[in-house]
Design an enzyme around this catalytic site. Structure first.
Site, mmCIF file in Angstrom:
data_model
loop_
_atom_site.group_PDB
_atom_site.id
_atom_site.type_symbol
_atom_site.label_atom_id
_atom_site.label_comp_id
_atom_site.label_asym_id
_atom_site.label_seq_id
_atom_site.Cartn_x
_atom_site.Cartn_y
_atom_site.Cartn_z
ATOM 1 N N LYS A 54 0.842 -1.203 0.000
ATOM 2 C CA LYS A 54 0.000 0.000 0.000
ATOM 3 C C LYS A 54 0.871 1.245 0.000
ATOM 4 O O LYS A 54 0.611 2.211 -0.712
ATOM 5 C CB LYS A 54 -0.948 -0.009 1.213
ATOM 6 N N GLN A 98 -5.020 -1.472 9.385
ATOM 7 C CA GLN A 98 -4.874 -2.817 8.823
ATOM 8 C C GLN A 98 -5.472 -3.853 9.772
ATOM 9 O O GLN A 98 -5.119 -3.910 10.947
ATOM 10 C CB GLN A 98 -3.378 -3.106 8.575
ATOM 11 N N ASP A 121 -11.508 2.656 3.760
ATOM 12 C CA ASP A 121 -11.884 1.242 3.668
ATOM 13 C C ASP A 121 -13.411 1.083 3.593
ATOM 14 O O ASP A 121 -13.916 0.012 3.268
ATOM 15 C CB ASP A 121 -11.376 0.478 4.909
#
Ligand code: NDP
Length: 296
Positions: A54, A98, A121
């Site tokens: 990422k 994460q 997200d």
């Protein structure tokens, strides 16, 4: 029939190039650099690889990348304080924590602490609600990537029968909402579904997000259907490690009209959509027009 292969790797490269072009323009015309903050707690090896990828992808499109690595022993209060700090930072337009988090941390509490406008997200309860009610939201990256590929392949999706196998909060449910938003007739199948093969065979669009290697076989696919394989399963075959999807590729490709391979299908689109979401969040935060074709 041999299915057309939907090349997610090439599609994702195109999305990243579009994002990069927008980032350049934002810098030149508005003096703004979109920024993504990624929080990694602990030493999970897979999570470390995802975060590294990422970071590299964020830099590659010209965005600022802020990595915050914390020891697995971090307290919930400390982690929430970090989220508060990122929420307040004007250089940070997107925040990603994460997952999975170590067991002593309440993931829902942590995710719901993120400013919904920065929740790239799309897991914050506000974004889930906005998506469910057809309002502008941040959309989870994996289903957004699937939607982009489906729109590209079909043009309009309205009226098509879509079957989503899997009802997780990160893939199945938001995927179904997005397809409903595009006026598909949507069925969600799960582990209690009766006669899954018959249900799948009704699908013009079949999305597999199950987490079971090669479970969806060609016999379950309607001739000419579009098959989107979200699954990422690491298996061993003939003594070698192999990555396979939730779809049995060879048998499904023999009947489908189009299919995404694993690897090289949905996977690369997930990071591309994370970057697209960060760009969208940055544009919204600055009252600028959203990038066309990169949102739901
Ligand atoms: P979850 O384990 O959270 O959900 C799996 C779903 O599949 C559940 O809803 C479950 O039903 C359903 N299911 C399980 N067994 C069956 C069965 N025999 N018949 C019908 N339905 C079944 O998985 P995720 O949604 O998180 O992930 C799904 C897959 O996608 C995994 O392979 C994962 O690795 C991959 N993935 C890939 C991403 C990418 O970037 N390409 C991103 C995220 C995930 P029930 O609810 O009844 O238990």
């Amino acid at each position: 029939m041999t299915a057309k292969v939907i090349d997610g790797k090439a599609f994702a490269a195109g999305v990243r190039a579009q994002v990069a072009a927008h980032v350049t323009r934002l810098k030149e015309e508005n003096g703004i650099q979109p920024g993504l903050a990624v929080v990694l707690v602990g030493e999970d090896p897979a999570s470390k690889v995802y975060v590294k990828n990422k970071h590299a992808s964020t830099i590659e499109v010209g965005m600022a990348s802020f990595e915050h690595r914390r020891d697995a022993s971090i307290s919930e209060a400390e982690l929430l304080a970090l989220i508060d700090q990122l929420n307040a930072d004007p250089k940070v337009h997107g925040i990603l924590v994460q997952l999975p988090l170590p067991g002593h941390l309440n993931s829902e509490l942590v995710i719901n602490r993120i400013d919904p406008a920065k929740d790239v997200d799309g897991f914050h309860i506000s974004n889930v609600g906005l998506l469910g009610t057809g309002q502008k939201s941040m959309v989870p990256c994996t289903p957004l990537g699937c939607l982009m590929m489906l729109r590209d392949h079909h043009g309009k999706l309205a009226g098509l029968n879509a079957v989503v196998v899997g009802r997780s909060n990160i893939v199945g449910k938001p995927m179904a909402q997005l397809l409903l938003g595009d006026s598909c007739t949507v069925t969600i199948a799960h582990s209690w579904t009766k006669d899954l093969a018959e249900v799948c065979k009704r699908a013009d669009i079949l999305v597999a997000a199950v987490g079971r290697p090669e479970m969806i076989t060609g016999e379950m696919v309607r001739p000419g259907a579009t098959v989107i394989d979200v699954g990422i399963n690491r298996i061993e075959r003939d003594g070698k490690a192999k990555l396979v999807g939730d779809v049995h590729y060879e048998s499904a490709a023999a009947v489908a009209g189009a299919i995404t391979p694993v690897p090289g299908g949905v996977g690369p689109m997930t990071i591309a959509c994370l970057l697209a979401n960060t760009l969208t969040a940055c544009c919204r935060a600055n009252g600028l027009a959203e990038p066309e074709g990169l949102t739901a």
